[in-house]
Write an enzyme that holds these catalytic residues in place. Structure first.
Site, mmCIF file in Angstrom:
data_model
loop_
_atom_site.group_PDB
_atom_site.id
_atom_site.type_symbol
_atom_site.label_atom_id
_atom_site.label_comp_id
_atom_site.label_asym_id
_atom_site.label_seq_id
_atom_site.Cartn_x
_atom_site.Cartn_y
_atom_site.Cartn_z
ATOM 1 N N HIS A 106 -2.303 3.874 -4.388
ATOM 2 C CA HIS A 106 -1.674 2.690 -3.307
ATOM 3 C C HIS A 106 -0.348 2.197 -3.054
ATOM 4 O O HIS A 106 0.144 1.351 -2.988
ATOM 5 C CB HIS A 106 -2.737 2.114 -2.839
ATOM 6 C CG HIS A 106 -3.750 2.531 -2.525
ATOM 7 N ND1 HIS A 106 -4.120 2.817 -0.885
ATOM 8 C CD2 HIS A 106 -5.285 2.734 -2.995
ATOM 9 C CE1 HIS A 106 -5.837 3.104 -0.693
ATOM 10 N NE2 HIS A 106 -5.668 3.224 -1.728
ATOM 11 N N GLU A 128 -9.423 3.074 -5.635
ATOM 12 C CA GLU A 128 -8.878 4.041 -5.260
ATOM 13 C C GLU A 128 -8.209 5.376 -5.533
ATOM 14 O O GLU A 128 -6.881 6.158 -5.607
ATOM 15 C CB GLU A 128 -9.030 4.623 -4.156
ATOM 16 C CG GLU A 128 -10.303 3.597 -2.969
ATOM 17 C CD GLU A 128 -9.371 4.014 -1.246
ATOM 18 O OE1 GLU A 128 -10.790 4.664 -0.730
ATOM 19 O OE2 GLU A 128 -8.566 3.756 -1.437
ATOM 20 N N ASP A 169 0.546 -1.365 0.039
ATOM 21 C CA ASP A 169 -0.122 -0.264 0.372
ATOM 22 C C ASP A 169 1.007 0.789 0.111
ATOM 23 O O ASP A 169 1.631 1.265 -0.145
ATOM 24 C CB ASP A 169 -0.668 -0.071 0.886
ATOM 25 C CG ASP A 169 -2.109 0.598 0.735
ATOM 26 O OD1 ASP A 169 -2.353 2.036 0.563
ATOM 27 O OD2 ASP A 169 -3.015 0.013 1.621
HETATM 28 C C1 ACM Z 1 -10.873 -0.366 -0.189
HETATM 29 O O1 ACM Z 1 -11.378 -0.188 1.041
HETATM 30 N N1 ACM Z 1 -10.177 0.586 -0.682
HETATM 31 C C2 ACM Z 1 -10.495 -1.572 -0.745
#
Ligand code: ACM
Length: 645
Positions: free
Chosen positions: A390, A455, A320
């Site tokens: 991420h 995201e 991440d």
């Molecule tokens: C997530 O909660 N961004 C998969």
């Protein structure tokens, strides 16, 4: 997590099992130890020595029967069978030793640990059972039987049981059990001992008066993971079609006995049956090990907890913005720099970090140990590398991944990380990903490799001249279109390695990827899941409002946890019914459900347990138990038997 770990690594799968019985003896004032070592493996073992440790050590004159004492120092002993002993698969070596230092008073005063050394010097771990002794009296269940007196979790599809007021001693395979059946019992026994070390184990491989015998049968028509238990006065018949079904059957038996021993109205069955099968093939739990590093022993214990709850998919979030946790061949910087946070470290301190830099990553050897542990528990590990968003940690570790002409702070993710997406217009992105997918495919047998896809910031790539040129060349308009292009290329790389793409629901945004064989984890609105299923994607539902375990239990000020998805009480988690969100005509695309634990705020074992348990048991029951069989009152009463970290 902050607490000390007892188990430094993943427990090894064993194919040897040692039981020990303490017996009074006329010749030995403190009695004798009678041992049974079983070969639960598929191969014979010859020319071996057995080492074990016990508090009640054997003194100089052991009056050994059918064994030679080779060594004894402190609590350590080493013994060998008589010359020429053949230890066949499924076989048993019985021997006894006298001269022990004092009569044991507790079941923990038997064998504490053991290993076997083969003729060629190879050492193998031996599973050990509780110290046994014969009790003249029958054990009687305590308390009036409650309305639902069977401590089963998750609740089975079909239960018709009569409660007994007697409690069997231990559950023991009947004579004639195969090595494979003995191994299954030994493994589930070891799991109970790891999860509940202060409770007596439910199983033993050494039959004594008062024990209940287990008989085994195979019925291929039962289907994957299914099992049938038929309770008689002297034995339980376990019928299954596969190893997972056998594990689930033994787990149910162990739970029933653990409940009956706990008293308070819980009972072991006197008769009747359980016929059980899972509602969903995919019963998952995700864990974010990027925001927080969990030592291998913690992950192994978490896998144990999942197995107890019949959760069969571990979605392992390995990278991440805050860290890259997986060793990748050829790119040591990803873990040397990309897993280290702190003042002056390659990555700045994030939630919970203080003045000391800290980090951690999983080596290939760690991963192999955990994959082996999981597969022994019939759990599939689906690894996740979260790309293209991420990716701050990867970009910090390998600065050449960034377009040098992209201005700093050109865009930021919802979590505030600037310029955090891998750039598809940079060659190194693809050479690095080739190495990443090579390692994932080598290390993880799962058909699915999860590549995140969640995201990606709306402004991503718009200020990178290289990416802008790529978009123009490909005729793509905007971040969503470029992400779709990125993911299609990733999908082709996975297919080349014989693997299917799994990702978060955003992978379906825009054009998406080829839906054939693709599985998307739906965390945003449930309607998104239905839409994706209609477009041909397989889906796993992980709705944040019900199944995100990092969300606080309530809105109370004193509660801890995240709040962006509201609050999720145990009752809310239990009440969520996925069938209400997925219309019948697309149900075949619904592979199952999943809980997720993001760990930004989870900095202690106490916090982990508070957030994860008991709600994980609610998700587990939703994944296993037919919707019509769910019952909040029963569930809330049985939840006391849950495991914890
Ligand atoms: C997530 O909660 N961004 C998969």
């Amino acid at each position: 997590m902050t607490d000390q770990q007892w188990v430094p690594g993943a427990p090894e799968a064993t194919c040897l099992h040692l039981d020990c019985l303490w017996q009074p003896s006329e010749d030995d004032p403190a009695g004798r130890f009678v041992f049974e070592l079983r070969n639960t493996g598929a191969m014979p073992v010859d020319g071996f020595r057995l080492a074990f440790t016990t508090l009640r050590f054997v003194e100089r004159d052991p009056s050994a029967n059918n064994a030679r004492l080779l060594d004894r120092r402190g609590y350590f002993h080493e013994v060998a069978p008589p010359d020429g002993f053949r230890f066949v698969s499924g076989g048993v070596w019985r021997f006894s030793l006298g001269g022990i230092t004092g009569e044991p008073l507790h079941r923990g005063e038997g064998i504490v640990s053991a290993y076997l050394t083969e003729a060629d010097g190879e050492r193998r771990t031996v599973a050990v059972g509780d110290l046994r002794r014969e009790f003249p009296e029958q054990r009687i269940a305590s308390g009036a039987a409650s309305a639902s007196p069977f401590a089963l979790m998750p609740w089975p599809a079909n239960v018709e049981l009569m409660p007994s007021d007697r409690i069997p001693g231990y559950l023991v395979p009947a004579d004639g059990a195969t090595a494979e059946e003995l191994s299954a019992v030994s493994s589930v026994m070891a799991l109970f001992r790891r999860l509940f070390p202060t409770d007596p184990a439910p199983f033993s491989l050494m039959a004594l008066p008062g024990d209940l015998l287990l008989r085994f049968a195979v019925d291929a028509s039962l289907g994957r993971e299914a099992y049938r238990l038929e309770f008689g006065a002297d034995a339980v018949l376990i019928t299954t079609a596969d190893a997972a079904g056998c594990q689930h059957a033994l787990m149910a038996l162990g739970q029933l006995l653990r409940g009956a021993r706990a008293g308070d109205g819980f009972r072991f069955p006197a008769g009747g049956h359980i016929v059980d099968r899972p509602r969903f093939a995919w019963r998952g739990c995700h864990l974010d090990t990027a925001r927080r590093f969990f030592p291998v022993g913690d992950i192994a214990r978490f896998l144990d907890c999942l197995a107890y709850l019949r959760i069969n998919v571990f979605h392992w979030h390995l990278t991440d913005d805050e860290a890259w946790r997986l060793e990748i061949g050829g790119y040591p910087e990803l873990t040397s720099a990309g897993s280290l946070r702190g003042p002056g470290a390659p990555l700045p301190p994030q939630l919970g970090d203080g003045a000391q830099a800290s980090g951690g990553f999983y080596s290939h050897a760690d991963v192999r140990a955990l994959v082996s542990h999981a597969s022994h528990l019939n759990i599939e590990i689906v690894p996740e590398i979260d790309i293209p968003g991420h990716s701050t940690a990867a970009l910090a570790a390998l600065p050449a991944l960034a377009d040098p002409a992209e201005p700093a702070g050109a865009y930021a993710s919802v979590q505030g990380f600037a310029n955090n997406a891998l750039n598809p217009a940079i060659d190194l992105t693809w050479t690095m990903l080739e190495a990443v997918f090579d390692d994932l495919a080598t290390l993880f047998p799962s058909p699915y490799l999860h590549v995140g896809g969640d995201e990606v910031a709306h402004g991503a790539w718009q200020s990178s001249p290289l990416a802008v040129r790529l978009m123009a060349d490909l005729g793509l308009d905007g971040a969503e279109a470029l992400q779709s292009h990125f993911m299609r290329r990733v999908q082709a790389m996975l297919r080349k390695r014989g693997r299917q793409l799994a990702g978060w629901n955003e992978v379906g945004n825009g054009e998406g990827v080829d839906a054939e064989g693709t599985l998307l984890t739906v965390w945003q609105k449930a309607a998104i899941g239905a839409g994706l299923a209609r477009r041909g994607y397989d889906i796993v539902m992980a709705p944040a409002e019900a199944y995100y375990l990092d969300i606080a239990h309530s809105n109370g000020w004193d509660e801890i946890g995240m709040s962006w998805a509201g609050a999720t009480s145990l009752e809310t988690a239990y009440a969520y019914e996925v069938g209400d969100d997925i219309p019948a005509e697309i149900l075949p695309r619904l592979r199952g459900i999943q809980a997720c634990l993001w760990t930004e705020l989870v900095d202690s074992r106490a916090h982990f347990n508070h957030l994860v348990f008991p709600r994980l048991a609610a998700v587990a029951e939703a994944g296993w138990t037919p919707a019509a069989n769910k019952n909040w009152e029963r569930f809330s009463m049985l939840n006391r038997f849950r495991p914890s970290m």
